[in-house]
Scaffold this motif. Sequence first.
Motif, PDB file in Angstrom:
ATOM      1  N   ARG A  83      -9.344   1.721  14.427  1.00  0.00           N
ATOM      2  CA  ARG A  83      -8.385   2.822  14.474  1.00  0.00           C
ATOM      3  C   ARG A  83      -7.965   3.042  15.916  1.00  0.00           C
ATOM      4  N   ASP A  84      -6.657   3.137  16.117  1.00  0.00           N
ATOM      5  CA  ASP A  84      -6.110   3.396  17.443  1.00  0.00           C
ATOM      6  C   ASP A  84      -5.091   4.521  17.299  1.00  0.00           C
ATOM      7  N   GLU A  85      -5.553   5.751  17.528  1.00  0.00           N
ATOM      8  CA  GLU A  85      -4.731   6.949  17.331  1.00  0.00           C
ATOM      9  C   GLU A  85      -4.218   6.981  15.887  1.00  0.00           C
ATOM     10  N   ASP A  86      -2.897   6.827  15.664  1.00  0.00           N
ATOM     11  CA  ASP A  86      -2.356   6.929  14.310  1.00  0.00           C
ATOM     12  C   ASP A  86      -2.221   5.572  13.627  1.00  0.00           C
ATOM     13  N   ILE A  87      -2.767   4.527  14.247  1.00  0.00           N
ATOM     14  CA  ILE A  87      -2.668   3.181  13.698  1.00  0.00           C
ATOM     15  C   ILE A  87      -4.025   2.728  13.160  1.00  0.00           C
ATOM     16  N   LEU A  88      -4.002   2.121  11.972  1.00  0.00           N
ATOM     17  CA  LEU A  88      -5.217   1.572  11.373  1.00  0.00           C
ATOM     18  C   LEU A  88      -5.013   0.078  11.153  1.00  0.00           C
ATOM     19  N   LYS A  89      -5.912  -0.724  11.714  1.00  0.00           N
ATOM     20  CA  LYS A  89      -5.878  -2.179  11.532  1.00  0.00           C
ATOM     21  C   LYS A  89      -7.117  -2.580  10.746  1.00  0.00           C
ATOM     22  N   VAL A  90      -6.915  -3.333   9.659  1.00  0.00           N
ATOM     23  CA  VAL A  90      -8.039  -3.762   8.826  1.00  0.00           C
ATOM     24  C   VAL A  90      -7.920  -5.255   8.554  1.00  0.00           C
ATOM     25  N   HIS A  91      -9.052  -5.939   8.634  1.00  0.00           N
ATOM     26  CA  HIS A  91      -9.149  -7.360   8.286  1.00  0.00           C
ATOM     27  C   HIS A  91     -10.309  -7.540   7.320  1.00  0.00           C
ATOM     28  N   VAL A  92     -10.113  -8.338   6.271  1.00  0.00           N
ATOM     29  CA  VAL A  92     -11.189  -8.619   5.323  1.00  0.00           C
ATOM     30  C   VAL A  92     -10.899  -9.944   4.621  1.00  0.00           C
ATOM     31  N   HIS A  93     -11.946 -10.635   4.207  1.00  0.00           N
ATOM     32  CA  HIS A  93     -11.815 -11.815   3.356  1.00  0.00           C
ATOM     33  C   HIS A  93     -12.129 -11.390   1.926  1.00  0.00           C
ATOM     34  N   SER A  94     -11.221 -11.646   1.008  1.00  0.00           N
ATOM     35  CA  SER A  94     -11.383 -11.157  -0.354  1.00  0.00           C
ATOM     36  C   SER A  94     -10.656 -12.071  -1.340  1.00  0.00           C
ATOM     37  N   VAL A  95     -11.114 -12.064  -2.585  1.00  0.00           N
ATOM     38  CA  VAL A  95     -10.388 -12.759  -3.655  1.00  0.00           C
ATOM     39  C   VAL A  95      -9.519 -11.773  -4.432  1.00  0.00           C
ATOM     40  N   HIS A  96      -9.441 -10.530  -3.946  1.00  0.00           N
ATOM     41  CA  HIS A  96      -8.668  -9.493  -4.630  1.00  0.00           C
ATOM     42  C   HIS A  96      -7.677  -8.843  -3.657  1.00  0.00           C
ATOM     43  N   PRO A  97      -6.651  -9.571  -3.207  1.00  0.00           N
ATOM     44  CA  PRO A  97      -5.730  -9.004  -2.226  1.00  0.00           C
ATOM     45  C   PRO A  97      -4.971  -7.784  -2.718  1.00  0.00           C
ATOM     46  N   TYR A  98      -4.712  -7.713  -4.016  1.00  0.00           N
ATOM     47  CA  TYR A  98      -3.990  -6.559  -4.558  1.00  0.00           C
ATOM     48  C   TYR A  98      -4.815  -5.287  -4.425  1.00  0.00           C
ATOM     49  N   ASN A  99      -6.138  -5.397  -4.635  1.00  0.00           N
ATOM     50  CA  ASN A  99      -7.016  -4.236  -4.460  1.00  0.00           C
ATOM     51  C   ASN A  99      -7.060  -3.808  -2.998  1.00  0.00           C
ATOM     52  N   PHE A 100      -7.067  -4.784  -2.111  1.00  0.00           N
ATOM     53  CA  PHE A 100      -7.073  -4.515  -0.670  1.00  0.00           C
ATOM     54  C   PHE A 100      -5.855  -3.679  -0.280  1.00  0.00           C
ATOM     55  N   LEU A 101      -4.700  -4.043  -0.782  1.00  0.00           N
ATOM     56  CA  LEU A 101      -3.475  -3.317  -0.439  1.00  0.00           C
ATOM     57  C   LEU A 101      -3.456  -1.925  -1.072  1.00  0.00           C
ATOM     58  N   GLN A 102      -3.943  -1.819  -2.284  1.00  0.00           N
ATOM     59  CA  GLN A 102      -4.003  -0.507  -2.948  1.00  0.00           C
ATOM     60  C   GLN A 102      -4.903   0.452  -2.181  1.00  0.00           C
ATOM     61  N   ILE A 103      -6.037  -0.056  -1.710  1.00  0.00           N
ATOM     62  CA  ILE A 103      -6.961   0.784  -0.951  1.00  0.00           C
ATOM     63  C   ILE A 103      -6.304   1.251   0.345  1.00  0.00           C
ATOM     64  N   GLY A 104      -5.668   0.333   1.054  1.00  0.00           N
ATOM     65  CA  GLY A 104      -5.064   0.683   2.328  1.00  0.00           C
ATOM     66  C   GLY A 104      -3.932   1.672   2.217  1.00  0.00           C
ATOM     67  N   GLN A 105      -3.139   1.556   1.163  1.00  0.00           N
ATOM     68  CA  GLN A 105      -1.950   2.401   1.038  1.00  0.00           C
ATOM     69  C   GLN A 105      -2.290   3.852   0.711  1.00  0.00           C
ATOM     70  N   LYS A 106      -3.516   4.107   0.362  1.00  0.00           N
ATOM     71  CA  LYS A 106      -3.928   5.495   0.119  1.00  0.00           C
ATOM     72  C   LYS A 106      -3.885   6.332   1.394  1.00  0.00           C
TER      73      LYS A 106
END
Length: 347
Positions: A281-304
């Motif tokens: 986290r850098d002030e109002d910016i969030l950067k996330v990296h992960v290795h996953s077989v479920h990219p759609y879940n990754f995006l759903q989690i982040g967009q919350k």
Amino acid sequence: MIKLNIQQIKNMFVAGAAAISEQYEYINELNVFPVPDGDTGSNMKITAEGAVNVIKGMEFKDLFTLGRQFSRALLMNARGNSGVIFSQIVKGFVSVFKENITELTIGEFADAFSKAKETAYRAVTTPIEGTILTVIRVTAENIDKKKNTYTSIEDLMKDAIKESKDILEQTPDFLPELKNAGVVDSGGYGLVCFFEGMAASFTASPDKTKEIKKPLNKKSLVTKTIKPTFVDNNDGFGYCCEFIAKLGSKVVIDQKDKETLNEKALKKELLEIGDSLAIVRDEDILKVHVHSVHPYNFLQIGQKYGEFSKVKVENMTFQFLERNPGMTLEKSSKKTSLLNTTDAADE
């Protein structure tokens, strides 16, 4: 030198990035951990060059502004696990840069390595030894032990290179994947290149890459041997997933408010769908990296928590197969195996 001014530090960053760019293809060849998708060098090159392009034409009133601009640009351009960790190493390094100060002392330069280690380890959910993290940790710890003995910044930087090379050569002793392949850690090698570029900037023009290119002794460090790789759960290597999100932002004015970021809850959710997790986290910016077989879940989690400004999803199995045409993906009831078809035919 007993001090570095703003221009010298700027040149140091530019030269370090250029050294990575000179070696990026070889760094790719070393990339077998955590996934042998062969992109560590490319990711570090894109990360470093993107940040350098931001600061190259800028003038800075103090060290703080230079450090802030460069570290933020690294984060915004960071690609892959190695790029994110590298950005945090530099973020920690420049955290000793103070407002209204235009010179960095030997003591502050030494302290920068310790801050680099601390910040990098905080960004990674499950630090793995034998990687770029180990290289910065051991280098920083050894510099800290001797920081009162350095009489010049050149001597300190020379020692940093020696210490980082020494621990880099030991990385196969930490990770069987490296030892089996006969390579050192790719991200750690990239970091050593960055250090060598930094040191070379003291005596060479950062715009002349041939003058700053100081490759490691490859022959003594590695002998490249790709061996069959096995992947559990019939999922191949999965996807390398990344996003940069602006926290709290909405694409539709009247949509419901985003959730307030809870890093502990975010970490728990993401570890349920993947690994190699890094959260910054850098002030109002969030950067996330992960290795996953479920990219759609990754995006759903982040967009919350906000809206995306950048998203990257890459199939690491395809990347591996493209770089290793002699390998093929075969499934069984128990595991997926990436086999060398030539070797298999000879058996």
